[in-house]
Enzyme design. Structure first.
Site, PDB file in Angstrom:
ATOM      1  N   LEU A  28      78.709  45.548  26.576  1.00 12.18           N
ATOM      2  CA  LEU A  28      79.576  46.549  25.577  1.00 12.18           C
ATOM      3  C   LEU A  28      80.901  46.451  25.931  1.00 12.18           C
ATOM      4  O   LEU A  28      81.638  46.831  25.151  1.00 12.18           O
ATOM      5  CB  LEU A  28      78.890  47.691  25.668  1.00 12.18           C
ATOM      6  CG  LEU A  28      77.450  48.053  25.174  1.00 12.18           C
ATOM      7  CD1 LEU A  28      77.014  49.328  25.292  1.00 12.18           C
ATOM      8  CD2 LEU A  28      77.694  47.806  23.701  1.00 12.18           C
TER       9      LEU A  28
ATOM     10  N   HIS B 251      78.013  46.651  37.781  1.00 15.39           N
ATOM     11  CA  HIS B 251      79.130  47.430  37.205  1.00 15.39           C
ATOM     12  C   HIS B 251      79.649  48.510  38.185  1.00 15.39           C
ATOM     13  O   HIS B 251      80.811  48.725  38.167  1.00 15.39           O
ATOM     14  CB  HIS B 251      78.737  48.308  35.720  1.00 15.39           C
ATOM     15  CG  HIS B 251      78.831  47.512  34.473  1.00 15.39           C
ATOM     16  ND1 HIS B 251      80.172  46.956  34.118  1.00 15.39           N
ATOM     17  CD2 HIS B 251      77.988  47.039  33.881  1.00 15.39           C
ATOM     18  CE1 HIS B 251      79.819  46.221  32.885  1.00 15.39           C
ATOM     19  NE2 HIS B 251      78.826  46.455  32.506  1.00 15.39           N
TER      20      HIS B 251
ATOM     21  N   GLN C 204      82.050  52.319  32.505  1.00 15.36           N
ATOM     22  CA  GLN C 204      82.372  51.791  31.430  1.00 15.36           C
ATOM     23  C   GLN C 204      82.742  52.981  30.338  1.00 15.36           C
ATOM     24  O   GLN C 204      83.085  52.611  29.112  1.00 15.36           O
ATOM     25  CB  GLN C 204      80.879  51.300  30.660  1.00 15.36           C
ATOM     26  CG  GLN C 204      80.697  49.871  31.345  1.00 15.36           C
ATOM     27  CD  GLN C 204      79.271  49.288  30.828  1.00 15.36           C
ATOM     28  OE1 GLN C 204      78.157  49.568  31.346  1.00 15.36           O
ATOM     29  NE2 GLN C 204      79.668  48.255  29.822  1.00 15.36           N
TER      30      GLN C 204
HETATM   31 ZN    ZN Z   1      77.756  45.571  31.128  1.00 16.54          ZN
END
Ligand code: ZN
Length: 191
Positions: free
Chosen positions: A103, A148, A54
């Site tokens: 996010l 993720h 991320q």
């Molecule tokens: Zn996430």
């Protein structure tokens, strides 16, 4: 402190399988500063967790922390946890319909079915073995971050796409019923 930009859905880095970190590299400045940046960025964005992809780094590192979170006020507290090369395994058959957000997926939430008990194995930021059972709503938080690291986003796991909604629509239409179910779950598992 280094707050890094958060990569958004559509960036290929979110879709690749992150690389395993060699245990002897965990103490290196590269990994230690990655961990610090993940913590700073997660806290700055009021996230409950953040995974290295991320912030554009395809390595199997993620951080999780929940304390009085304005994005998720109903979430039980989770102390700051750093996971390197985590694996999770569902214990038992019971699952919970979790309203998730991310996010990297702005202004969207949806229901994901998550196991209510998982066994988590990983290394921490000191290279020590983490082997613990996580129960209740917190199990979903850990599973989301581990996803993720394998290129999976929560939207991939939303089976009923009619549950997809913006954060405002969640507050207006689904929050109260969801919080009631969360409170019952947390009362049972303590987390
Ligand atoms: Zn996430």
């Amino acid at each position: 402190m280094s707050v890094r930009p958060i990569v958004q859905i559509g960036d290929p880095v979110l879709r690749q399988r992150a690389s395993v970190v060699a245990p002897e590299e965990i103490a290196s400045p590269k990994i230690q500063s990655l961990v610090k940046d993940l913590i700073d960025t997660m806290r700055h964005a009021n996230g409950a967790g953040l995974a290295a992809p991320q912030i554009g780094v395809p390595l199997q590192v993620c951080v999780i922390e929940v304390k009085d979170n304005p994005r998720y006020p109903y979430k039980p507290r989770i102390p700051l946890t750093v996971l390197v090369n985590p694996t999770i395994e569902a214990l038992g058959e019971e699952r919970f319909d979790n309203y998730e957000g991310c996010l990297s997926v702005p202004n969207l939430r949806g229901i994901v079915s998550r196991a209510v008990e998982i066994r988590l194995c990983a290394l921490n930021e000191r290279g020590e073995l983490v082997d613990q059972v996580v129960r209740g709503l917190s199990a979903g938080t850990f599973a989301h971050e581990c996803d993720h690291l394998h290129g999976t986003l929560f939207v991939d796991r939303v089976e009923d796409r009619s549950t997809l909604c913006t954060w405002d629509m969640f507050e207006a239409h689904y929050r109260d019923a969801f919080v009631e179910r969360v409170e019952a779950l947390v009362a049972r598992f303590g987390s």
